[in-house]
Design a protein around this motif. Structure first.
Motif, PDB file in Angstrom:
ATOM      1  N   ASP A   1      58.023 115.987  59.495  1.00 30.40           N
ATOM      2  CA  ASP A   1      56.967 116.091  58.484  1.00 30.40           C
ATOM      3  C   ASP A   1      56.385 114.738  58.079  1.00 30.40           C
ATOM      4  OD1 ASP A   1      55.414 117.818  56.757  1.00 30.40           O
ATOM      5  OD2 ASP A   1      56.526 116.953  55.077  1.00 30.40           O
ATOM      6  N   VAL A   2      56.785 113.659  58.742  1.00 30.13           N
ATOM      7  CA  VAL A   2      56.226 112.346  58.415  1.00 30.13           C
ATOM      8  C   VAL A   2      54.706 112.338  58.560  1.00 30.13           C
ATOM      9  CG1 VAL A   2      56.550 111.414  60.746  1.00 30.13           C
ATOM     10  CG2 VAL A   2      56.443 109.850  58.770  1.00 30.13           C
ATOM     11  N   ILE A   3      54.174 113.137  59.482  1.00 24.85           N
ATOM     12  CA  ILE A   3      52.722 113.336  59.571  1.00 24.85           C
ATOM     13  C   ILE A   3      52.365 114.608  58.808  1.00 24.85           C
ATOM     14  CG2 ILE A   3      50.741 113.639  61.080  1.00 24.85           C
ATOM     15  CD1 ILE A   3      52.004 110.839  61.178  1.00 24.85           C
ATOM     16  N   GLY A   4      52.812 115.747  59.277  1.00 24.45           N
ATOM     17  CA  GLY A   4      52.677 116.989  58.516  1.00 24.45           C
ATOM     18  C   GLY A   4      51.299 117.207  57.925  1.00 24.45           C
ATOM     19  N   SER A   5      51.247 117.330  56.604  1.00 23.92           N
ATOM     20  CA  SER A   5      49.994 117.643  55.909  1.00 23.92           C
ATOM     21  C   SER A   5      48.995 116.499  55.932  1.00 23.92           C
ATOM     22  CB  SER A   5      50.288 118.030  54.460  1.00 23.92           C
ATOM     23  OG  SER A   5      50.863 116.941  53.756  1.00 23.92           O
ATOM     24  N   ARG A   6      49.391 115.361  56.427  1.00 20.74           N
ATOM     25  CA  ARG A   6      48.447 114.251  56.556  1.00 20.74           C
ATOM     26  C   ARG A   6      47.443 114.501  57.680  1.00 20.74           C
ATOM     27  NH1 ARG A   6      52.358 109.277  57.411  1.00 20.74           N
ATOM     28  NH2 ARG A   6      50.415 108.068  57.217  1.00 20.74           N
ATOM     29  N   ALA A   7      47.785 115.365  58.616  1.00 20.12           N
ATOM     30  CA  ALA A   7      46.919 115.637  59.760  1.00 20.12           C
ATOM     31  C   ALA A   7      45.835 116.647  59.388  1.00 20.12           C
ATOM     32  CB  ALA A   7      47.742 116.176  60.926  1.00 20.12           C
ATOM     33  N   TYR A   8      44.675 116.502  60.026  1.00 21.94           N
ATOM     34  CA  TYR A   8      43.562 117.420  59.786  1.00 21.94           C
ATOM     35  C   TYR A   8      43.792 118.775  60.433  1.00 21.94           C
ATOM     36  CZ  TYR A   8      41.079 113.180  58.366  1.00 21.94           C
ATOM     37  OH  TYR A   8      40.706 112.015  57.743  1.00 21.94           O
ATOM     38  N   GLY A   9      44.613 118.813  61.467  1.00 21.64           N
ATOM     39  CA  GLY A   9      44.857 120.065  62.157  1.00 21.64           C
ATOM     40  C   GLY A   9      45.869 119.865  63.259  1.00 21.64           C
ATOM     41  N   LYS A  10      46.115 120.927  64.011  1.00 20.48           N
ATOM     42  CA  LYS A  10      47.094 120.868  65.094  1.00 20.48           C
ATOM     43  C   LYS A  10      46.446 121.006  66.457  1.00 20.48           C
ATOM     44  CE  LYS A  10      51.033 122.322  62.307  1.00 20.48           C
ATOM     45  NZ  LYS A  10      52.157 123.270  62.122  1.00 20.48           N
ATOM     46  N   ASP A  11      45.146 120.771  66.523  1.00 22.82           N
ATOM     47  CA  ASP A  11      44.461 120.754  67.804  1.00 22.82           C
ATOM     48  C   ASP A  11      43.587 119.506  67.861  1.00 22.82           C
ATOM     49  OD1 ASP A  11      41.369 121.689  67.251  1.00 22.82           O
ATOM     50  OD2 ASP A  11      42.781 122.570  65.819  1.00 22.82           O
ATOM     51  N   PRO A  12      43.427 118.933  69.049  1.00 23.12           N
ATOM     52  CA  PRO A  12      42.691 117.669  69.163  1.00 23.12           C
ATOM     53  C   PRO A  12      41.235 117.763  68.704  1.00 23.12           C
ATOM     54  CG  PRO A  12      43.956 118.095  71.152  1.00 23.12           C
ATOM     55  CD  PRO A  12      44.026 119.340  70.333  1.00 23.12           C
ATOM     56  N   GLU A  13      40.597 118.913  68.896  1.00 21.86           N
ATOM     57  CA  GLU A  13      39.181 119.039  68.541  1.00 21.86           C
ATOM     58  C   GLU A  13      38.981 118.892  67.029  1.00 21.86           C
ATOM     59  OE1 GLU A  13      40.156 120.617  72.359  1.00 21.86           O
ATOM     60  OE2 GLU A  13      40.900 121.273  70.390  1.00 21.86           O
ATOM     61  N   THR A  14      39.801 119.605  66.243  1.00 24.36           N
ATOM     62  CA  THR A  14      39.701 119.499  64.787  1.00 24.36           C
ATOM     63  C   THR A  14      39.940 118.073  64.329  1.00 24.36           C
ATOM     64  OG1 THR A  14      40.422 121.783  64.432  1.00 24.36           O
ATOM     65  CG2 THR A  14      40.695 120.266  62.592  1.00 24.36           C
ATOM     66  N   VAL A  15      41.009 117.469  64.828  1.00 25.35           N
ATOM     67  CA  VAL A  15      41.361 116.108  64.421  1.00 25.35           C
ATOM     68  C   VAL A  15      40.256 115.126  64.799  1.00 25.35           C
ATOM     69  CG1 VAL A  15      43.006 114.224  64.778  1.00 25.35           C
ATOM     70  CG2 VAL A  15      43.836 116.574  64.472  1.00 25.35           C
ATOM     71  N   THR A  16      39.697 115.290  65.985  1.00 22.60           N
ATOM     72  CA  THR A  16      38.628 114.388  66.431  1.00 22.60           C
ATOM     73  C   THR A  16      37.399 114.506  65.549  1.00 22.60           C
ATOM     74  OG1 THR A  16      39.385 114.440  68.725  1.00 22.60           O
ATOM     75  CG2 THR A  16      37.082 113.851  68.346  1.00 22.60           C
TER      76      THR A  16
ATOM     77  N   GLY B   1      57.283 122.079  64.934  1.00 24.44           N
ATOM     78  CA  GLY B   1      58.637 121.553  64.863  1.00 24.44           C
ATOM     79  C   GLY B   1      58.732 120.058  64.693  1.00 24.44           C
ATOM     80  N   ALA B   2      57.596 119.337  64.747  1.00 23.10           N
ATOM     81  CA  ALA B   2      57.631 117.891  64.599  1.00 23.10           C
ATOM     82  C   ALA B   2      58.042 117.507  63.185  1.00 23.10           C
ATOM     83  CB  ALA B   2      56.264 117.291  64.929  1.00 23.10           C
TER      84      ALA B   2
END
Length: 339
Positions: A137-152, A134-135
């Motif tokens: 979309d300013v980040i949206g597809s720019r993020a690697y994932g929706k969990d901290p482990e993937t993003v890290t 629900g956040a």
């Protein structure tokens, strides 16, 4: 040589105007940033970035760009391939962890090849924000994932790829933009999550990559920490969370001071950023009247901020001797559109 001021400035077009050259010489920004309006072709970019550095008399002056891939990519074909988004890389990671990690490293290493050809030596990447459902979309597809482990994990490889290519990475947007339900370019987002939720979800990638040489702040209010000020102008967020809990010791730059999430005139905004403890103020759009207001409230880069800036620049030019063609061929095995 005159000392630099604690700011990064943009320019209005594909070449510097006489007014811009005089202004930069007088005001001595520590670095510069370019956007699509500044980009025409490779030789022009080399000339533009050389002119910027000549104005401040520093051949190693950082010139930044937002070159993420996906919809945030200032260098586009034919200057650079159309790269996939962070979420596309994350999808590969989900299906094949090792392939995803390698692709994240490779894409950043390819960014470094592209940027250095144009005289650019700093990239505002990786994005370490972890979106929630629900956040905005300013980040949206720019993020690697929706969990901290993937993003890290993906962020660490993306940062390493830039560094292997001799390009300065900037992790963003500290301490986390993923819960924002508004676009901070236009409005001030407010996040009401508890401190425990923020620690577990939002702060985690930044804490894991706290050894990054540079970070960019988020224009986001975290009511559990400081209900009155966005992170960029909050001494409590900068001192207690970014420097304290997260443990970040690198150079901290603001997000763009011209974004509408910040209130007041440009002098007021700039003073707030400096007072909060950001090391460097970022102004992007190249509008001269705005830049004049900013520089009036920006101090010389000195003390610990100067030491952090010097440390950030130590990796520039330290790159591997690997062949670009081999990396492009390997990356194309996963993302054929980039071949």
């Amino acid at each position: 040589m005159s000392e630099s001021k604690a700011m990064i400035l943009g320019a209005s077009g594909t070449t510097l105007t006489a007014d811009e050259k005089a202004f930069y010489r007088d005001e001595r920004p520590w670095g510069f940033i370019v956007f699509a309006r500044n980009v025409a072709e490779v030789e022009q970019m080399r000339d533009l970035t050389a002119a910027m550095r000549d104005c401040v008399g520093r051949p190693d002056a950082p010139v930044f760009v937002d070159q993420e891939g996906g919809r945030v990519q200032r260098l586009r074909p034919p200057l650079a391939p159309a790269y996939p988004s962070g979420s596309a890389l994350g999808a590969l990671y989900k299906s094949n962890r090792e392939a995803g990690l390698r692709a994240a490293w490779l894409m950043s290493r390819l960014h470094a090849f592209d940027l250095l050809k144009c005289g650019l030596n700093a990239d505002c990447l990786p994005v370490l924000d972890v979106p929630v459902e629900g956040a905005h979309d300013v980040i949206g597809s720019r993020a690697y994932g929706k969990d901290p482990e993937t993003v890290t994990e993906m962020g660490r490889e993306a940062m390493a790829g830039l560094q292997a290519g001799g390009v300065l990475p900037v992790i963003k947007h500290m301490p986390g933009h993923g819960r924002a339900f508004a676009d901070s370019h236009h409005n001030l987002p407010t996040v009401d999550a508890s401190l425990d939720e923020l620690r577990a979800h939002d702060f985690a990638p930044f804490k894991a990559l706290r050894d990054a040489p540079m970070a960019m702040t988020a224009h986001v209010v975290y009511t559990a920490i400081d209900p009155d000020n966005p992170a960029t102008t909050s001494a409590k967020v900068v001192e207690d969370i970014i420097r304290g809990e997260i443990g970040f010791e690198g150079l901290l730059m603001s997000d763009d001071v011209s974004m509408n999430a910040l209130s007041g005139d440009f002098a007021h905004r700039t003073a707030g950023i400096v007072a909060a403890g950001c090391d460097v103020v970022l102004h992007c759009n190249g509008v001269m009247d705005e830049m004049r207001a900013v520089v009036g409230r920006v101090p010389a880069l000195s003390g610990e901020a100067l030491a952090r800036a010097d440390r950030a620049l130590t990796g520039l030019g330290r790159r591997d001797d690997q062949a670009e063609a081999a990396f492009r061929e390997e990356f194309a095995a996963w993302f054929e559109a980039v071949a």
